[in-house]
Motif scaffolding. Structure first.
Motif, PDB file in Angstrom:
ATOM      1  N   ASP A   1      -4.213 -16.080   3.134  1.00 26.32           N
ATOM      2  CA  ASP A   1      -3.151 -16.808   2.426  1.00 26.32           C
ATOM      3  C   ASP A   1      -3.113 -18.270   2.878  1.00 26.32           C
ATOM      4  O   ASP A   1      -3.030 -19.185   2.053  1.00 26.32           O
ATOM      5  CB  ASP A   1      -1.782 -16.163   2.680  1.00 26.32           C
ATOM      6  CG  ASP A   1      -1.581 -14.884   1.876  1.00 26.32           C
ATOM      7  OD1 ASP A   1      -2.370 -14.652   0.918  1.00 26.32           O
ATOM      8  OD2 ASP A   1      -0.663 -14.113   2.200  1.00 26.32           O
TER       9      ASP A   1
ATOM     10  N   ASN B   1      -2.882 -12.013  11.352  1.00 25.60           N
ATOM     11  CA  ASN B   1      -3.701 -10.943  10.775  1.00 25.60           C
ATOM     12  C   ASN B   1      -4.561 -11.527   9.649  1.00 25.60           C
ATOM     13  O   ASN B   1      -4.394 -12.678   9.244  1.00 25.60           O
ATOM     14  CB  ASN B   1      -2.818  -9.789  10.262  1.00 25.60           C
ATOM     15  CG  ASN B   1      -1.824 -10.244   9.213  1.00 25.60           C
ATOM     16  OD1 ASN B   1      -2.202 -10.783   8.168  1.00 25.60           O
ATOM     17  ND2 ASN B   1      -0.535 -10.050   9.492  1.00 25.60           N
TER      18      ASN B   1
ATOM     19  N   PHE C   1      -4.721 -10.829   6.389  1.00 24.19           N
ATOM     20  CA  PHE C   1      -4.057 -11.161   5.121  1.00 24.19           C
ATOM     21  C   PHE C   1      -3.365 -12.525   5.205  1.00 24.19           C
ATOM     22  O   PHE C   1      -3.469 -13.343   4.293  1.00 24.19           O
ATOM     23  CB  PHE C   1      -3.037 -10.070   4.754  1.00 24.19           C
ATOM     24  CG  PHE C   1      -3.656  -8.710   4.558  1.00 24.19           C
ATOM     25  CD1 PHE C   1      -4.482  -8.467   3.462  1.00 24.19           C
ATOM     26  CD2 PHE C   1      -3.437  -7.695   5.469  1.00 24.19           C
ATOM     27  CE1 PHE C   1      -5.065  -7.218   3.281  1.00 24.19           C
ATOM     28  CE2 PHE C   1      -4.021  -6.444   5.295  1.00 24.19           C
ATOM     29  CZ  PHE C   1      -4.838  -6.208   4.208  1.00 24.19           C
ATOM     30  N   GLU C   2      -2.659 -12.738   6.317  1.00 23.92           N
ATOM     31  CA  GLU C   2      -1.979 -14.023   6.510  1.00 23.92           C
ATOM     32  C   GLU C   2      -3.003 -15.160   6.604  1.00 23.92           C
ATOM     33  O   GLU C   2      -2.792 -16.251   6.071  1.00 23.92           O
ATOM     34  CB  GLU C   2      -1.127 -13.983   7.783  1.00 23.92           C
ATOM     35  CG  GLU C   2      -0.335 -15.257   8.023  1.00 23.92           C
ATOM     36  CD  GLU C   2       0.421 -15.259   9.338  1.00 23.92           C
ATOM     37  OE1 GLU C   2       0.784 -16.357   9.790  1.00 23.92           O
ATOM     38  OE2 GLU C   2       0.638 -14.167   9.916  1.00 23.92           O
TER      39      GLU C   2
ATOM     40  N   GLY D   1      -5.069  -3.559   9.712  1.00 25.64           N
ATOM     41  CA  GLY D   1      -4.954  -3.879   8.287  1.00 25.64           C
ATOM     42  C   GLY D   1      -6.207  -4.463   7.694  1.00 25.64           C
ATOM     43  O   GLY D   1      -6.799  -3.909   6.787  1.00 25.64           O
ATOM     44  N   MET D   2      -6.643  -5.573   8.216  1.00 28.21           N
ATOM     45  CA  MET D   2      -7.838  -6.252   7.714  1.00 28.21           C
ATOM     46  C   MET D   2      -8.546  -6.881   8.904  1.00 28.21           C
ATOM     47  O   MET D   2      -8.030  -7.809   9.527  1.00 28.21           O
ATOM     48  CB  MET D   2      -7.452  -7.324   6.689  1.00 28.21           C
ATOM     49  CG  MET D   2      -8.623  -8.002   6.024  1.00 28.21           C
ATOM     50  SD  MET D   2      -8.034  -9.248   4.845  1.00 28.21           S
ATOM     51  CE  MET D   2      -9.395  -9.272   3.677  1.00 28.21           C
TER      52      MET D   2
ATOM     53  N   VAL E   1     -12.287 -10.274   6.602  1.00 32.95           N
ATOM     54  CA  VAL E   1     -11.807 -11.630   6.314  1.00 32.95           C
ATOM     55  C   VAL E   1     -12.993 -12.527   5.970  1.00 32.95           C
ATOM     56  O   VAL E   1     -12.962 -13.279   4.991  1.00 32.95           O
ATOM     57  CB  VAL E   1     -11.025 -12.216   7.515  1.00 32.95           C
ATOM     58  CG1 VAL E   1     -10.690 -13.692   7.276  1.00 32.95           C
ATOM     59  CG2 VAL E   1      -9.753 -11.416   7.772  1.00 32.95           C
TER      60      VAL E   1
END
Length: 197
Positions: free
Chosen positions: A106, A100, A102-103, A124-125, A130
């Protein structure tokens, strides 16, 4: 006793410690069956004798470039993510995965990739969010982003390119074509860098 190069390669591939060593096979044999056996042994490349030294050097340089090139595959579909991961690993790239947005961010902040293969629609995103976050982070802004998505509407394509995507691939697409497009993107980027030196 002597052992053929292809037999040695097949035995190497059975040993976990040696399985991922990049191998370029040099052979005098251009028999289709033997070449197929070489390909099935996960060889990175093969050269048929007689070979020109310049040709061999260029092929080796190309593979060394891939070993230094990092790819991040971002997709919420487990099967697609694993397929692309294995494809780029087999082609010799340093490859990571994220399921995803967020991952992905990160992982990118931990180690910025050279190229990101990014799904458009994710929970989610999404992909555009991104990419916007990447462009707002100076350590990630220069990463090359290629969208791989089922969204084929002109507005979606336009939005992605305006945000800074370097290419836009519409699913379904043969995995080898995805790899080919990414190789083209990387080659064009290297050419642009050389022109600015």
């Amino acid at each position: 006793d002597s052992i053929s190069g292809i037999t040695m390669l097949e035995e190497l591939r059975l040993k976990p410690d040696y399985r991922h060593i990049p191998v370029i096979m040099v052979t005098a044999n251009n028999d289709v069956t033997k070449v197929q056996r070489i390909a099935n042994s996960n060889v990175r490349d093969y050269l048929v004798k007689p070979i020109q030294p310049q040709q061999a050097a260029e092929r080796v340089k190309a593979h060394l470039r891939r070993l230094r090139t990092s790819v991040l595959v971002v997709d919420d579909d487990n099967a697609i993510r694993a397929l692309l991961y294995n494809l780029f690993i087999a082609a010799g790239f340093q490859t990571r995965m994220a399921e995803n947005g967020f991952e992905a961010l990160d992982q990118m902040r931990d180690a910025a990739p050279d190229i990101v293969l990014l799904d458009y629609q994710m929970p989610g995103m999404d992909g555009p969010a991104v990419l916007e976050a990447m462009k707002g982070d100076e350590t990630l802004a220069d990463a090359l982003v290629v969208f791989l998505t089922g969204k084929r509407d002109v507005d979606d394509v336009t939005r992605a390119l305006k945000l800074g995507a370097i290419d836009y691939i519409v699913k379904p697409c043969a995995p080898q074509n995805v790899l080919k497009r990414c190789l083209q993107v990387l080659a064009a980027h290297r050419d642009r860098q050389r022109q600015h030196i």
